[in-house]
Design an enzyme around this catalytic site. Structure first.
Site, PDB file in Angstrom:
ATOM      1  CB  THR A   1      -0.935   0.021   1.222  1.00 31.82           C
ATOM      2  OG1 THR A   1      -0.159   0.042   2.415  1.00 31.82           O
ATOM      3  CG2 THR A   1      -1.854  -1.193   1.229  1.00 31.82           C
ATOM      4  CG  ASP A   2      -0.988   4.747  -1.751  1.00 32.90           C
ATOM      5  OD1 ASP A   2      -1.738   4.608  -0.756  1.00 32.90           O
ATOM      6  OD2 ASP A   2      -1.414   5.118  -2.858  1.00 32.90           O
ATOM      7  CB  ALA A   3       1.194   7.800   2.131  1.00 35.28           C
ATOM      8  N   GLY A   4      -1.775   6.427   1.456  1.00 37.98           N
ATOM      9  CA  GLY A   4      -3.217   6.531   1.619  1.00 37.98           C
ATOM     10  C   GLY A   4      -3.878   5.227   2.019  1.00 37.98           C
TER      11      GLY A   4
ATOM     12  CB  VAL B   1      -5.353   2.559  -1.905  1.00 32.90           C
ATOM     13  CG1 VAL B   1      -6.560   3.142  -1.199  1.00 32.90           C
ATOM     14  CG2 VAL B   1      -4.527   3.656  -2.528  1.00 32.90           C
TER      15      VAL B   1
END
Length: 148
Positions: A21-24, A26
């Site tokens: 996942t990324d910082a968001g 997702v």
């Protein structure tokens, strides 16, 4: 060698981990391509072809091209179903249609097409897909094409 004869495309289950996942929170877009790669690798394995042994026989599959369309995000801890179905079989290449779906609600998250080329491991020049492998993959697809 015989290919799996069911009409459903091959599928692989996997889970979304924090590293995907990324910082968001997702799944980072390129990781869908990694999930698809795993499904193609496991499809080969179910047909009796292990990539490490293929390399010993001077056979490699390399990605020639890929395209992906993203519909909805996968999130941390989602369980995914990743399909890999041969839609085109040529002398020295295979084209796969692949989908990534969330198992909980069967939502289509990503769909793509990946073309892989068969090459010699020693010089990366194109080579014909071995006949046993062609026969196995031909059973995967109604869209068999003989030429490249």
């Amino acid at each position: 060698m015989r290919a799996q004869s069911d009409t459903w495309p091959f599928s692989l289950r996997c889970r979304v981990y924090y590293e995907d996942t990324d910082a968001g929170g997702v799944v980072f877009y390129v990781n869908y391509l990694k999930f698809m790669e795993r499904a193609r690798t496991e499809r080969l394995r179910t047909l009796g072809f292990v990539q490490s042994r293929l390399a010993e026989e001077n056979i490699l599959f390399v990605v020639h091209s890929s395209e992906a369309r993203y519909y909805a995000p996968a999130r941390l801890d989602d369980e995914l179903e990743v399909t890999a179905q041969v839609v085109e079989l040529k002398r020295a290449s295979l084209r796969f249609c692949q989908q990534v779906r969330r198992r909980q609600d069967d939502a289509l998250l990503c769909e793509g097409y990946v073309t892989v080329a068969c090459v010699r491991a020693d010089n990366f020049r194109p080579r014909a897909i071995p006949e046993a492998m062609r026969t196995a993959f031909a059973g995967d697809s109604d869209l068999f094409q003989a030429g490249d």
